[in-house]
Write a protein that holds these residues in place. Sequence first.
Motif, PDB file in Angstrom:
ATOM      1  N   LYS A  42    -116.608  55.904 -41.121  1.00  0.00           N
ATOM      2  CA  LYS A  42    -117.608  56.753 -40.431  1.00  0.00           C
ATOM      3  C   LYS A  42    -118.074  56.107 -39.120  1.00  0.00           C
ATOM      4  N   VAL A  43    -118.270  54.776 -39.177  1.00  0.00           N
ATOM      5  CA  VAL A  43    -118.705  54.071 -37.968  1.00  0.00           C
ATOM      6  C   VAL A  43    -117.657  54.181 -36.874  1.00  0.00           C
ATOM      7  N   GLU A  44    -116.379  53.982 -37.269  1.00  0.00           N
ATOM      8  CA  GLU A  44    -115.278  54.079 -36.284  1.00  0.00           C
ATOM      9  C   GLU A  44    -115.180  55.499 -35.718  1.00  0.00           C
ATOM     10  N   GLN A  45    -115.408  56.472 -36.603  1.00  0.00           N
ATOM     11  CA  GLN A  45    -115.354  57.872 -36.134  1.00  0.00           C
ATOM     12  C   GLN A  45    -116.465  58.145 -35.119  1.00  0.00           C
ATOM     13  N   LEU A  46    -117.645  57.646 -35.427  1.00  0.00           N
ATOM     14  CA  LEU A  46    -118.763  57.805 -34.506  1.00  0.00           C
ATOM     15  C   LEU A  46    -118.483  57.105 -33.173  1.00  0.00           C
ATOM     16  N   GLU A  47    -117.882  55.908 -33.293  1.00  0.00           N
ATOM     17  CA  GLU A  47    -117.542  55.157 -32.083  1.00  0.00           C
ATOM     18  C   GLU A  47    -116.552  55.935 -31.226  1.00  0.00           C
ATOM     19  N   PHE A  48    -115.572  56.566 -31.908  1.00  0.00           N
ATOM     20  CA  PHE A  48    -114.565  57.358 -31.187  1.00  0.00           C
ATOM     21  C   PHE A  48    -115.224  58.501 -30.398  1.00  0.00           C
ATOM     22  N   TYR A  49    -116.114  59.233 -31.093  1.00  0.00           N
ATOM     23  CA  TYR A  49    -116.747  60.383 -30.429  1.00  0.00           C
ATOM     24  C   TYR A  49    -117.692  59.953 -29.304  1.00  0.00           C
ATOM     25  N   ILE A  50    -118.383  58.850 -29.508  1.00  0.00           N
ATOM     26  CA  ILE A  50    -119.279  58.371 -28.454  1.00  0.00           C
ATOM     27  C   ILE A  50    -118.492  57.972 -27.215  1.00  0.00           C
ATOM     28  N   LYS A  51    -117.336  57.269 -27.439  1.00  0.00           N
ATOM     29  CA  LYS A  51    -116.483  56.906 -26.306  1.00  0.00           C
ATOM     30  C   LYS A  51    -115.954  58.154 -25.603  1.00  0.00           C
ATOM     31  N   LYS A  52    -115.591  59.149 -26.423  1.00  0.00           N
ATOM     32  CA  LYS A  52    -115.065  60.407 -25.866  1.00  0.00           C
ATOM     33  C   LYS A  52    -116.127  61.109 -25.016  1.00  0.00           C
ATOM     34  N   TYR A  53    -117.345  61.203 -25.565  1.00  0.00           N
ATOM     35  CA  TYR A  53    -118.433  61.862 -24.841  1.00  0.00           C
ATOM     36  C   TYR A  53    -118.822  61.077 -23.586  1.00  0.00           C
ATOM     37  N   GLN A  54    -118.768  59.737 -23.695  1.00  0.00           N
ATOM     38  CA  GLN A  54    -119.107  58.909 -22.550  1.00  0.00           C
ATOM     39  C   GLN A  54    -118.101  59.120 -21.414  1.00  0.00           C
TER      40      GLN A  54
END
Length: 222
Positions: free
Chosen positions: A37-49
């Motif tokens: 879940k943490v990695e998934q959140l990290e992925f989406y945050i990087k994508k949004y950034q």
Amino acid sequence: SIGKITKAKFEQKQKKIDQLVKSGKISQQDAERLRGKVEQLEFYIKKYQAEIDELKIQLAEKEVKIAEMGGQIDTITGKLSETNRKLDETSFKLETAKILNARPFYFYRTKVSGKEIQETSFREGQLDGMKICFDINQNLAADRGSKDIFVQVIGPDNKVIREESKSGFFKANGEDLAYSSKSTINYDREAMKVCINFDKPASYDYTKGDYRVIVFCEGYDI
């Protein structure tokens, strides 16, 4: 930067999960699920950034274009103002060119008998009436047609000499001015001679001094 801060937070989360596993508070299976879940959140945050960064670039480009358009608008506005100024200047020149010009003037002393004597000075008591003549020059810019000519005979006291029953007022420079005599001509842009009679008002007596004659047409001193 925001990216570095976010990465540090995710690393802290991963360390926290490792601590929970070592302390036996969560199982290895739960830990893997949390890490996912943490990695998934990290992925989406990087994508949004990344999307935010791209939007910032696009916004900066649009701001440059808007600034360029603002400069173009200022340039066009300046050109429009200059064009309007030139148009006003041209219109003024055209209107000025239409003004008739009367030169030279001839003055005649008229007698009751009908006799006319050309003079530029008159003795007191000799002047029963006056005929004022002048040449209107050729003007190809002027409008053809009927035109009213107004004559002011001004005495030494700087007042217009007039007979109320035979004179009136006309407009010039936004003012109502009195006239001594009036005539209507048909102007065809060619040079022509105009003569206007002026009879001394019954209530007026000529006195010694200088008298002036001013001729107006279409609101202008010609």
